[in-house]
Design an enzyme around this catalytic site. Structure first.
Site, PDB file in Angstrom:
ATOM      1  N   ARG A   1      34.752  42.335  41.264  1.00  0.00           N
ATOM      2  CA  ARG A   1      35.859  41.416  41.489  1.00  0.00           C
ATOM      3  C   ARG A   1      35.521  40.353  42.537  1.00  0.00           C
ATOM      4  O   ARG A   1      36.370  39.537  42.874  1.00  0.00           O
ATOM      5  CB  ARG A   1      37.033  42.243  42.018  1.00  0.00           C
TER       6      ARG A   1
ATOM      7  N   ARG B   1      55.736  47.483  33.851  1.00  0.00           N
ATOM      8  CA  ARG B   1      54.654  48.456  33.629  1.00  0.00           C
ATOM      9  C   ARG B   1      54.983  49.848  34.168  1.00  0.00           C
ATOM     10  O   ARG B   1      55.526  50.011  35.239  1.00  0.00           O
ATOM     11  CB  ARG B   1      53.376  47.956  34.297  1.00  0.00           C
TER      12      ARG B   1
ATOM     13  N   ARG C   1      53.881  51.074  39.941  1.00  0.00           N
ATOM     14  CA  ARG C   1      52.982  50.838  41.073  1.00  0.00           C
ATOM     15  C   ARG C   1      53.652  50.070  42.205  1.00  0.00           C
ATOM     16  O   ARG C   1      54.404  49.144  41.957  1.00  0.00           O
ATOM     17  CB  ARG C   1      51.729  50.084  40.589  1.00  0.00           C
TER      18      ARG C   1
ATOM     19  N   LYS D   1      43.489  44.564  31.232  1.00  0.00           N
ATOM     20  CA  LYS D   1      42.163  45.182  31.431  1.00  0.00           C
ATOM     21  C   LYS D   1      42.240  46.702  31.241  1.00  0.00           C
ATOM     22  O   LYS D   1      41.446  47.290  30.513  1.00  0.00           O
ATOM     23  CB  LYS D   1      41.635  44.910  32.854  1.00  0.00           C
TER      24      LYS D   1
HETATM   25  P1  AP5 Z   1      47.399  46.469  32.233  1.00  0.00           P
HETATM   26  O1  AP5 Z   1      46.501  46.922  31.153  1.00  0.00           O
HETATM   27  O2  AP5 Z   1      47.915  47.464  33.193  1.00  0.00           O
HETATM   28  O3  AP5 Z   1      46.770  45.213  33.005  1.00  0.00           O
HETATM   29  P2  AP5 Z   1      45.569  45.158  34.034  1.00  0.00           P
HETATM   30  O4  AP5 Z   1      44.784  43.940  33.703  1.00  0.00           O
HETATM   31  O5  AP5 Z   1      44.852  46.457  34.121  1.00  0.00           O
HETATM   32  O6  AP5 Z   1      46.389  44.859  35.350  1.00  0.00           O
HETATM   33  P3  AP5 Z   1      46.287  45.511  36.798  1.00  0.00           P
HETATM   34  O7  AP5 Z   1      47.532  45.111  37.511  1.00  0.00           O
HETATM   35  O8  AP5 Z   1      45.961  46.961  36.722  1.00  0.00           O
HETATM   36  O9  AP5 Z   1      45.100  44.737  37.393  1.00  0.00           O
HETATM   37  P4  AP5 Z   1      44.772  44.618  38.849  1.00  0.00           P
HETATM   38  O10 AP5 Z   1      43.445  44.020  38.754  1.00  0.00           O
HETATM   39  O11 AP5 Z   1      45.751  43.833  39.647  1.00  0.00           O
HETATM   40  O12 AP5 Z   1      44.915  46.097  39.436  1.00  0.00           O
HETATM   41  P5  AP5 Z   1      43.880  47.226  39.749  1.00  0.00           P
HETATM   42  O13 AP5 Z   1      44.504  48.535  39.579  1.00  0.00           O
HETATM   43  O14 AP5 Z   1      42.598  46.958  39.075  1.00  0.00           O
HETATM   44  O15 AP5 Z   1      48.631  45.722  31.523  1.00  0.00           O
HETATM   45  C1  AP5 Z   1      49.734  45.250  32.286  1.00  0.00           C
HETATM   46  C2  AP5 Z   1      51.059  45.513  31.530  1.00  0.00           C
HETATM   47  O16 AP5 Z   1      51.069  44.732  30.352  1.00  0.00           O
HETATM   48  C3  AP5 Z   1      51.227  46.974  31.082  1.00  0.00           C
HETATM   49  O17 AP5 Z   1      52.568  47.330  31.217  1.00  0.00           O
HETATM   50  C4  AP5 Z   1      50.805  46.950  29.604  1.00  0.00           C
HETATM   51  O18 AP5 Z   1      51.463  47.945  28.841  1.00  0.00           O
HETATM   52  C5  AP5 Z   1      51.205  45.547  29.187  1.00  0.00           C
HETATM   53  N1  AP5 Z   1      50.299  45.005  28.167  1.00  0.00           N
HETATM   54  C6  AP5 Z   1      48.941  45.095  28.127  1.00  0.00           C
HETATM   55  N2  AP5 Z   1      48.443  44.452  27.054  1.00  0.00           N
HETATM   56  C7  AP5 Z   1      49.517  43.916  26.401  1.00  0.00           C
HETATM   57  C8  AP5 Z   1      49.667  43.125  25.230  1.00  0.00           C
HETATM   58  N3  AP5 Z   1      48.595  42.738  24.476  1.00  0.00           N
HETATM   59  N4  AP5 Z   1      50.908  42.742  24.855  1.00  0.00           N
HETATM   60  C9  AP5 Z   1      52.003  43.142  25.597  1.00  0.00           C
HETATM   61  N5  AP5 Z   1      51.918  43.887  26.717  1.00  0.00           N
HETATM   62  C10 AP5 Z   1      50.697  44.266  27.121  1.00  0.00           C
HETATM   63  O19 AP5 Z   1      43.657  46.998  41.317  1.00  0.00           O
HETATM   64  C11 AP5 Z   1      44.719  47.251  42.222  1.00  0.00           C
HETATM   65  C12 AP5 Z   1      44.281  46.929  43.629  1.00  0.00           C
HETATM   66  O20 AP5 Z   1      43.170  47.781  43.992  1.00  0.00           O
HETATM   67  C13 AP5 Z   1      43.745  45.509  43.859  1.00  0.00           C
HETATM   68  O21 AP5 Z   1      44.793  44.593  44.092  1.00  0.00           O
HETATM   69  C14 AP5 Z   1      42.855  45.736  45.081  1.00  0.00           C
HETATM   70  O22 AP5 Z   1      43.617  45.856  46.254  1.00  0.00           O
HETATM   71  C15 AP5 Z   1      42.217  47.100  44.783  1.00  0.00           C
HETATM   72  N6  AP5 Z   1      40.977  46.967  44.021  1.00  0.00           N
HETATM   73  C16 AP5 Z   1      40.732  47.406  42.755  1.00  0.00           C
HETATM   74  N7  AP5 Z   1      39.499  47.098  42.372  1.00  0.00           N
HETATM   75  C17 AP5 Z   1      38.923  46.447  43.410  1.00  0.00           C
HETATM   76  C18 AP5 Z   1      37.656  45.850  43.617  1.00  0.00           C
HETATM   77  N8  AP5 Z   1      36.722  45.864  42.663  1.00  0.00           N
HETATM   78  N9  AP5 Z   1      37.416  45.277  44.829  1.00  0.00           N
HETATM   79  C19 AP5 Z   1      38.329  45.274  45.788  1.00  0.00           C
HETATM   80  N10 AP5 Z   1      39.569  45.788  45.665  1.00  0.00           N
HETATM   81  C20 AP5 Z   1      39.865  46.367  44.474  1.00  0.00           C
HETATM   82 MG    MG Z   2      44.689  48.013  35.542  1.00  0.00          MG
END
Ligand code: AP5
Ligand code: MG
Length: 217
Positions: A93, A132, A164, A18
């Site tokens: 989410r 990552r 992270r 994402k």
């Molecule tokens: P990456 O692009 O980082 O993936 P992502 O989908 O963004 O994964 P996240 O872990 O950031 O999602 P998340 O939803 O768990 O975390 P968030 O920060 O939103 O890609 C991942 C890896 O793969 C990278 O190393 C990249 O280089 C590699 N990659 C990407 N595409 C590739 C490809 N095509 N081929 C090969 N490699 C590839 O949320 C964190 C925390 O915040 C949550 O757990 C929660 O506690 C809180 N939070 C955030 N938003 C909310 C919400 N709306 N409501 C409540 N709590 C929330």
């Molecule tokens: Mg992310």
């Protein structure tokens, strides 16, 4: 926001890409990339009460309560740079967040342009998250699949990259469980609204981005 703003939601489990896709898409569209996860991490780095509270949930792989998240996101959407639209990454989410977003957009005579759902098999997700590296500005790298030009510094501003706290294997598994329980139902919700477009999250990063970009045209 202006009439006919482009409002894209990036949906998908943790590690499906994402953030990677949202950064590229926002740049191509000339609109901001807004990640609720990044906003919480910025608050934490600045040691605000919001950031400290959010971290107690994030470090366990749980969602931050809806009320806190919705208030923070709505305030961000009010900022001037969102005038032509936004790429939302990791928001909404929960169903409560989805309804809050839709009612906010309704109140300003806007609607979602597209919800892009990225699908990636679970085994690959664990590999992606354990390798990552992130920049403070939200750029995303991977040790093997998408390495920075210089180890471990951001290509754009040269700042040091970090891993992270919630990318440890056990926390990742909990994040995936929480995703299934709380976020997966949004796929049906947005499908019923006719907003959902599904993408295979496995493949070349730029090819996937072209597909998402083309679906918007
Ligand atoms: P990456 O692009 O980082 O993936 P992502 O989908 O963004 O994964 P996240 O872990 O950031 O999602 P998340 O939803 O768990 O975390 P968030 O920060 O939103 O890609 C991942 C890896 O793969 C990278 O190393 C990249 O280089 C590699 N990659 C990407 N595409 C590739 C490809 N095509 N081929 C090969 N490699 C590839 O949320 C964190 C925390 O915040 C949550 O757990 C929660 O506690 C809180 N939070 C955030 N938003 C909310 C919400 N709306 N409501 C409540 N709590 C929330
Ligand atoms: Mg992310």
């Amino acid at each position: 926001m202006k009439e006919q703003a482009t409002i894209v939601v990036m949906l998908g489990a943790p590690g499906t890409g994402k953030g990677t896709q949202a950064v590229l898409l926002a740049e191509r569209l000339g609109i901001p990339h807004i990640s609720t996860g990044d906003l919480f991490r910025e608050h934490l780095a600045a040691e605000t009460p919001l950031g400290i509270e959010a971290a107690t949930y994030m470090n366990k792989g749980e969602l931050v309560p809806d009320e806190i998240t919705i208030t923070m996101l709505n305030a961000r959407l009010e900022e001037d740079d969102c005038e032509n639209g936004v790429v939302l990454d990791g928001y909404p989410r929960t169903l409560v967040q989805a309804l809050a977003l839709e009612s906010y957009l309704d109140s300003i005579d806007e609607e979602l342009t597209m919800v892009a759902n990225l699908a990636v098999p679970e085994a690959l997700i664990v590999k992606r998250l354990s390798g990552r590296w992130m920049s403070k500005s939200g750029n995303v790298y991977h040790a093997e699949y998408n390495p920075p030009k210089r180890k471990w510094f951001d290509d754009e501003d040269g700042s040091p990259l970090y891993q992270r706290e919630d990318d440890k294997a056990e926390t990742v598994l909990n994040r995936l469980k929480i995703y299934e329980a709380q976020t997966l139902p949004l796929i049906d919700h947005f499908r019923e609204e006719g907003k959902l477009v599904e993408f295979n999250g496995v493949g070349e990063i730029n090819d996937i981005n072209d597909e998402i970009f083309e679906a918007l045209q």
